[in-house]
Scaffold this active site. Structure first.
Site, PDB file in Angstrom:
ATOM      1  N   HIS A   1     -17.439  61.459  38.468  1.00  0.00           N
ATOM      2  CA  HIS A   1     -16.005  61.754  38.356  1.00  0.00           C
ATOM      3  C   HIS A   1     -15.471  62.358  39.666  1.00  0.00           C
ATOM      4  CE1 HIS A   1     -12.435  63.076  35.866  1.00  0.00           C
ATOM      5  NE2 HIS A   1     -12.303  63.845  36.935  1.00  0.00           N
ATOM      6  N   GLU A   2     -16.214  63.331  40.220  1.00  0.00           N
ATOM      7  CA  GLU A   2     -15.736  64.006  41.440  1.00  0.00           C
ATOM      8  C   GLU A   2     -15.804  63.078  42.659  1.00  0.00           C
ATOM      9  OE1 GLU A   2     -14.030  66.551  40.923  1.00  0.00           O
ATOM     10  OE2 GLU A   2     -14.795  66.785  38.891  1.00  0.00           O
TER      11      GLU A   2
ATOM     12  N   GLN B   1      -7.470  67.516  44.562  1.00  0.00           N
ATOM     13  CA  GLN B   1      -6.793  68.092  43.384  1.00  0.00           C
ATOM     14  C   GLN B   1      -6.064  69.393  43.698  1.00  0.00           C
ATOM     15  OE1 GLN B   1     -10.438  67.631  40.696  1.00  0.00           O
ATOM     16  NE2 GLN B   1      -8.712  67.297  39.297  1.00  0.00           N
TER      17      GLN B   1
ATOM     18  N   HIS C   1     -12.916  60.914  42.692  1.00  0.00           N
ATOM     19  CA  HIS C   1     -11.732  61.611  43.240  1.00  0.00           C
ATOM     20  C   HIS C   1     -11.681  61.493  44.757  1.00  0.00           C
ATOM     21  CE1 HIS C   1      -9.460  63.639  40.138  1.00  0.00           C
ATOM     22  NE2 HIS C   1     -10.527  64.179  39.588  1.00  0.00           N
TER      23      HIS C   1
ATOM     24  N   GLY D   1     -15.625  70.699  37.270  1.00  0.00           N
ATOM     25  CA  GLY D   1     -15.644  70.087  38.595  1.00  0.00           C
ATOM     26  C   GLY D   1     -14.245  70.087  39.180  1.00  0.00           C
TER      27      GLY D   1
ATOM     28  N   CYS E   1      -9.597  65.219  32.886  1.00  0.00           N
ATOM     29  CA  CYS E   1      -9.421  65.581  34.291  1.00  0.00           C
ATOM     30  C   CYS E   1      -8.339  66.655  34.379  1.00  0.00           C
ATOM     31  CB  CYS E   1      -8.995  64.344  35.083  1.00  0.00           C
ATOM     32  SG  CYS E   1      -8.715  64.672  36.831  1.00  0.00           S
ATOM     33  N   LEU E   2      -8.591  67.678  35.196  1.00  0.00           N
ATOM     34  CA  LEU E   2      -7.614  68.766  35.340  1.00  0.00           C
ATOM     35  C   LEU E   2      -6.281  68.248  35.880  1.00  0.00           C
ATOM     36  CD1 LEU E   2      -9.875  71.577  36.872  1.00  0.00           C
ATOM     37  CD2 LEU E   2      -9.106  71.369  34.499  1.00  0.00           C
TER      38      LEU E   2
HETATM   39 NI    NI Z   1     -10.770  64.980  37.696  1.00  0.00          NI
END
Ligand code: NI
Length: 169
Positions: free
Chosen positions: A134-135, A50, A138, A45, A92-93
């Site tokens: 999660h997204e 991000q 964000h 995701g 998380c990236l």
């Molecule tokens: Ni994330």
């Protein structure tokens, strides 16, 4: 085009995104770029903040690019229903190298718009339910470490500060 992923510490990650209101060619390019950037980073995701773009837009593919039908575009998503609970490790990236157990609903129903602006509703379970939560977090400026215990969160923040000092973040 692959965009670099913004890391924890950048205020864009903790700022709520603006609604998507134009579903034009520019948005199609952004969506394609977001999928490309997500696959390049081995994520399931990716949210627009991000890559430094403060918009309520996220892409998800829990098949890791194996199933073209698993590609999901969420513009202006809202969670309309949740059921049950799951506790799994999450990462998380934007916070590479750190993971933690986060409680999320087992089932999540999301209402959103696709890349063309069409409304849809989708129900996800397990990993997909987690990815939706999660997204969407964000897009509200919330990171998964917010859901960890204060002890665990402070430990991660402390380690990131050290990495920053060493020029490794
Ligand atoms: Ni994330």
């Amino acid at each position: 085009m692959i965009h670099p992923i913004v890391k924890y510490g950048d205020p864009v990650l903790e700022t709520p995104g603006k609604p998507v209101d134009k579903f034009d060619a520019e948005l199609q390019t952004l969506v394609a770029d977001m999928f490309e950037s997500m696959y390049a980073a081995n994520g399931v995701g990716l949210a627009a903040p991000q890559i430094g773009i403060s918009l309520r837009l996220a892409v998800i593919d829990v098949s890791n690019g194996k199933n073209p039908e698993a590609k999901i575009v969420c513009a202006n998503p809202e969670i309309t229903h949740t059921e049950g609970e799951q506790r799994e490790e999450e990462g998380c990236l934007s916070i590479p190298g750190f993971r933690g157990h986060v409680a999320r609903p087992q089932f999540v129903t999301v209402r959103a718009q696709d890349a063309s602006g069409k409304d849809y509703e989708m129900r996800g379970e397990k990993l997909l339910a987690r990815a939706f939560c999660h997204e969407i977090d964000h897009l509200n400026g919330i990171l998964f470490i917010t859901h960890l215990s204060m002890l665990k969160r402070d430990m991660i923040k402390r380690k990131i500060r050290k990495l920053k000092k060493a020029g490794e973040w």
